[in-house]
Scaffold this motif. Structure first.
Motif, PDB file in Angstrom:
ATOM      1  N   GLU B 195       0.818  -1.216   0.000  1.00 48.70           N
ATOM      2  CA  GLU B 195       0.000   0.000   0.000  1.00 48.70           C
ATOM      3  C   GLU B 195       0.843   1.253   0.000  1.00 48.70           C
ATOM      4  OE1 GLU B 195       0.505  -2.350   2.451  1.00 48.70           O
ATOM      5  OE2 GLU B 195      -1.053  -1.999   3.956  1.00 48.70           O
ATOM      6  N   GLU B 202       3.857  -6.416  -3.330  1.00 49.69           N
ATOM      7  CA  GLU B 202       2.452  -6.813  -3.303  1.00 49.69           C
ATOM      8  C   GLU B 202       1.969  -7.179  -1.917  1.00 49.69           C
ATOM      9  OE1 GLU B 202       1.458  -9.840  -6.093  1.00 49.69           O
ATOM     10  OE2 GLU B 202       1.760  -8.496  -7.812  1.00 49.69           O
ATOM     11  N   SER B 204       1.017  -6.852   1.860  1.00 52.30           N
ATOM     12  CA  SER B 204       0.552  -5.689   2.615  1.00 52.30           C
ATOM     13  C   SER B 204       1.309  -5.528   3.929  1.00 52.30           C
ATOM     14  CB  SER B 204      -0.935  -5.833   2.906  1.00 52.30           C
ATOM     15  OG  SER B 204      -1.113  -6.692   4.005  1.00 52.30           O
ATOM     16  N   THR B 205       1.295  -4.312   4.446  1.00 49.88           N
ATOM     17  CA  THR B 205       1.999  -3.986   5.689  1.00 49.88           C
ATOM     18  C   THR B 205       1.552  -4.880   6.841  1.00 49.88           C
ATOM     19  OG1 THR B 205       2.169  -1.706   4.903  1.00 49.88           O
ATOM     20  CG2 THR B 205       2.542  -2.066   7.249  1.00 49.88           C
ATOM     21  N   MET B 206       0.254  -5.150   6.932  1.00 53.73           N
ATOM     22  CA  MET B 206      -0.295  -5.939   8.041  1.00 53.73           C
ATOM     23  C   MET B 206       0.285  -7.350   8.097  1.00 53.73           C
ATOM     24  SD  MET B 206      -2.354  -5.943  10.621  1.00 53.73           S
ATOM     25  CE  MET B 206      -3.841  -4.979  10.756  1.00 53.73           C
ATOM     26  N   ILE B 227       1.110   4.008   6.339  1.00 54.15           N
ATOM     27  CA  ILE B 227       1.114   4.550   7.699  1.00 54.15           C
ATOM     28  C   ILE B 227       1.184   6.078   7.658  1.00 54.15           C
ATOM     29  CG2 ILE B 227       2.298   4.563   9.934  1.00 54.15           C
ATOM     30  CD1 ILE B 227       3.228   1.741   9.336  1.00 54.15           C
ATOM     31  N   GLN B 232      -1.653   3.883  13.492  1.00 59.37           N
ATOM     32  CA  GLN B 232      -1.105   2.832  12.622  1.00 59.37           C
ATOM     33  C   GLN B 232       0.326   2.496  13.036  1.00 59.37           C
ATOM     34  OE1 GLN B 232      -2.126   5.359   9.214  1.00 59.37           O
ATOM     35  NE2 GLN B 232      -2.922   3.517   8.226  1.00 59.37           N
ATOM     36  N   SER B 270      -9.793   9.355  -1.393  1.00 63.86           N
ATOM     37  CA  SER B 270     -10.036   8.257  -0.449  1.00 63.86           C
ATOM     38  C   SER B 270      -8.914   7.237  -0.591  1.00 63.86           C
ATOM     39  CB  SER B 270     -11.385   7.589  -0.735  1.00 63.86           C
ATOM     40  OG  SER B 270     -11.238   6.603  -1.737  1.00 63.86           O
ATOM     41  N   CYS B 271      -8.908   6.249   0.286  1.00 59.37           N
ATOM     42  CA  CYS B 271      -7.870   5.211   0.238  1.00 59.37           C
ATOM     43  C   CYS B 271      -7.942   4.385  -1.049  1.00 59.37           C
ATOM     44  CB  CYS B 271      -7.977   4.296   1.462  1.00 59.37           C
ATOM     45  SG  CYS B 271      -7.605   5.135   3.022  1.00 59.37           S
ATOM     46  N   SER B 272      -9.045   4.501  -1.778  1.00 57.84           N
ATOM     47  CA  SER B 272      -9.210   3.743  -3.024  1.00 57.84           C
ATOM     48  C   SER B 272      -8.665   4.495  -4.235  1.00 57.84           C
ATOM     49  CB  SER B 272     -10.696   3.437  -3.259  1.00 57.84           C
ATOM     50  OG  SER B 272     -11.263   2.791  -2.144  1.00 57.84           O
ATOM     51  N   GLN B 341      -1.787   4.333  -0.133  1.00 60.58           N
ATOM     52  CA  GLN B 341      -3.224   4.251   0.115  1.00 60.58           C
ATOM     53  C   GLN B 341      -3.638   5.074   1.328  1.00 60.58           C
ATOM     54  OE1 GLN B 341      -4.177   0.037   0.302  1.00 60.58           O
ATOM     55  NE2 GLN B 341      -4.535  -0.028  -1.906  1.00 60.58           N
ATOM     56  N   GLY B 342      -2.680   5.373   2.202  1.00 58.54           N
ATOM     57  CA  GLY B 342      -2.986   6.195   3.367  1.00 58.54           C
ATOM     58  C   GLY B 342      -3.476   7.587   2.999  1.00 58.54           C
ATOM     59  N   GLY B 344      -6.091   8.501   1.853  1.00 57.99           N
ATOM     60  CA  GLY B 344      -7.480   8.692   2.276  1.00 57.99           C
ATOM     61  C   GLY B 344      -7.600   9.167   3.716  1.00 57.99           C
ATOM     62  N   LEU B 345      -6.521   9.026   4.481  1.00 59.95           N
ATOM     63  CA  LEU B 345      -6.529   9.466   5.883  1.00 59.95           C
ATOM     64  C   LEU B 345      -5.836  10.823   6.037  1.00 59.95           C
ATOM     65  CD1 LEU B 345      -5.449   6.021   7.417  1.00 59.95           C
ATOM     66  CD2 LEU B 345      -7.776   6.906   7.228  1.00 59.95           C
TER      67      LEU B 345
END
Lengths: 376, 376
Positions: B195, B202, B204-206, B227, B232, B270-272, B341-342, B344-345
């Motif tokens: 992200e 590919e 993800s951070t999680m 982040i 986060q 947005s994150c999208s 993607q962050g 969006g925040l």
């Protein structure tokens, strides 16, 4: 853990187990989490049998059901397309592609037609009459939670849940989805990141969870996508989630539904060994990378819409899994299943109940690790 | 926060700010984090000027430099291809595609050739002689950290860092990368999820953070990718990270390098609203979705390898940003920049120093939120 959500649902630990396997559902509920039975592949009669078993084996603890009930239920024809219409809509190109992939791996395509007919009921579940039958069965049990796996639940599902006092959860993959679901009146949002197994969007769990929490108001948000350990659940809770919704982690338990060859592939996989593809259901879903997914990516025809693509893929994948379990190497190369990127962290076979206990301990350790950074 | 990593680097809070903007670097270091200057787009002389400024404005606090030094430095020709060879290698198809995209949006392509020549020094940085010049400049300052943005640092970079007592960080996008970097002897792993803005993988951070932590042993792991908030960062630390490495969040600060039109697009996104694409550098990098990225996705030619694709994209994007800032609507539609993607925040413009303070408070709040679930 005595959060508002735990009290509402009568559970001890807000770990939700989505599984197509009744043993997992019952074991997780018994261990203090919330087992949620994924019913989409079953007929109403099969669903009744499975829920009877769960009800008898969950030790009186709460459990739930997950269905795919299309938002546009009311707009569809009562009965939907006939079996012959569905089978007639499958292009020769797709059928022949599957046969060529199987042939290349020495897998006979002898009983695909028969396997295909056995799956026709799944498309029935997506029509008004079929979906209502499934809801009838689900609500004849004391389920505490009902989830809709794709899109906003139709009004009939929400109304029946209200009437029965059942909590409604819905999966969301973007802020827009979340806003739509809140407007529809669902009780719990499951924010499913793009790393999730099965149907998934593009936004990752790390950003989707805080984004959805920011618009959710009082609606609890469960984090989904890539979460297979208690430390990841703790991470999600630190970001504002009320708990975690996990599907993949149960697959490599003793109870999990995949065959042992697929479990072994998952146990050996890294987080890089999954792929998002429309080749299984027609919608984008994340799966374990295998010779099957590679073949579709490299030169497969454009996947068909739901439910047609499943009638192309599932008969072959059922055959593949059966032969792989019997030791057929070509089939073992092809064998795949839905799983999230968390597969790389699933390295040891255990039991579903033990997973819940490990989550609890790992969650505690993670909280202490975070607190320690404030104390030093 | 007095962790081993903070003590090692002499910082207060393990928030690392990757930025191409010297003001951000100095502001973050002054606020107790660690500013890291992204130098790849600069000439050695420009780098010296920027580092002199940072050194004079960081209040004596530690700062770092991020370069792209190819692993295979020693195997390349001393001088690399000549400017004329590079320009001659750009296919007519790519040049014409860019002109057609600009024309469709009313953006004149008059000075692209001139802008292209002004960028040729970037490819020079990727050759042995150029990279050594950059290292000479970096090590002539009291930098505390040097990072390699792509691939394993070459031995010469590691040796010089050892000699100067400088900590070496390297970005990794998979477990395999991490194992390779540890074998090479880097001091800090930056686990960058898919992200992330800019070059990304590919996974993800999680899931990447716990996966990399599981193989990192005593090597500290920073979490990167998506982040943009303290909650986060707290999530990452709960999973075993030693801190966070952030690039996107600084872009919408007052100091951030993008023009105001691009900042406004980011604040509204947005994150999208990001996309992974090879169309900017030749390697997959995540960017804000715009008419430019859509045009490449919809029908652009296959992107060229590094550094050729940058010579196709950057002159046009430089022109686009300039016109967008002047109020040109067609250019504003095309304008884009690397962002994760962050985005969006990131909904409010602030200052880099204020971002660090907000991170600290949000981190604390997140830790307390997690602890509260154990107390209830």
């Amino acid at each position: 853990m005595n959060s508002a959500l735990c009290r509402k649902l009568g559970i001890e630990f807000p770990l939700f187990a989505f599984s197509h396997c009744r043993d997992v559902v019952a074991a997780v509920s018994r261990a203090g989490g919330m087992g949620v039975f994924g019913a989409v592949l079953y007929t109403p009669d099969q669903l009744r049998t499975e829920l009877e078993w769960i009800d008898a084996h969950c030790g009186g603890k709460p459990y739930g059901v997950d269905l795919i009930v299309p938002t546009s239920l009311q707009r569809q024809e009562e009965g939907g397309p006939s079996d012959e219409q569905l089978l007639g809509a499958l292009p020769r190109e797709h059928l022949e592609f599957v046969e060529s992939v199987l042939a290349r791996n020495g897998v006979p395509a002898d009983d695909l037609a028969e396997r295909r007919r056995a799956l026709l009921h799944v498309s029935h579940n997506l029509n008004t009459a079929g979906a209502e039958e499934m809801l009838d069965v689900a609500f004849s049990f004391p389920v505490r939670l009902i989830a809709n796996a794709l899109g906003t639940p139709p009004q009939i599902m929400l109304d029946r849940a209200r009437e029965a006092g059942v909590t409604v959860a819905a999966l969301v993959g973007s802020k827009k989805h979340a806003e739509r679901q809140i407007a529809a009146g669902v009780d719990i949002l499951v924010a499913a990141g793009g790393e999730a197994g099965g149907h998934c969007g593009e936004v990752s769990t790390m950003v989707l969870v805080p984004e959805v929490v920011s618009v959710a108001g009082d609606t609890p948000v469960l984090a989904a996508g890539g979460i297979v350990t208690g430390r990841q659940m703790a991470a999600a809770v630190a970001m504002g989630a009320a708990g975690a919704w996990c599907g993949s982690v149960w697959l490599t338990t003793a109870e999990g539904e995949p065959g042992q060859r697929i479990k072994d592939k998952m146990l050996a996989a890294s987080c890089s060994d999954t792929i998002r593809s429309r080749s299984r259901t027609g919608k984008t879903s994340r799966q374990l990378r295998s010779a099957w997914t590679e073949a579709w990516e490299a030169g497969g025809p454009d996947p068909l819409p739901m439910p047609l693509q499943s009638l192309i893929s599932e008969p072959a994948l059922g055959k593949i899994e059966k032969l792989a379990e019997g030791g057929h190497e070509g089939a073992a190369d092809l064998a795949t299943y839905w799983v999230g990127q968390g597969v790389g962290l699933m390295n040891r076979m255990t039991s579903a109940g033990a997973v819940v206990q490990e989550f609890k301990q790992d969650y505690l350790d993670a909280a202490e690790r975070l607190m320690a950074t404030l104390e030093e």
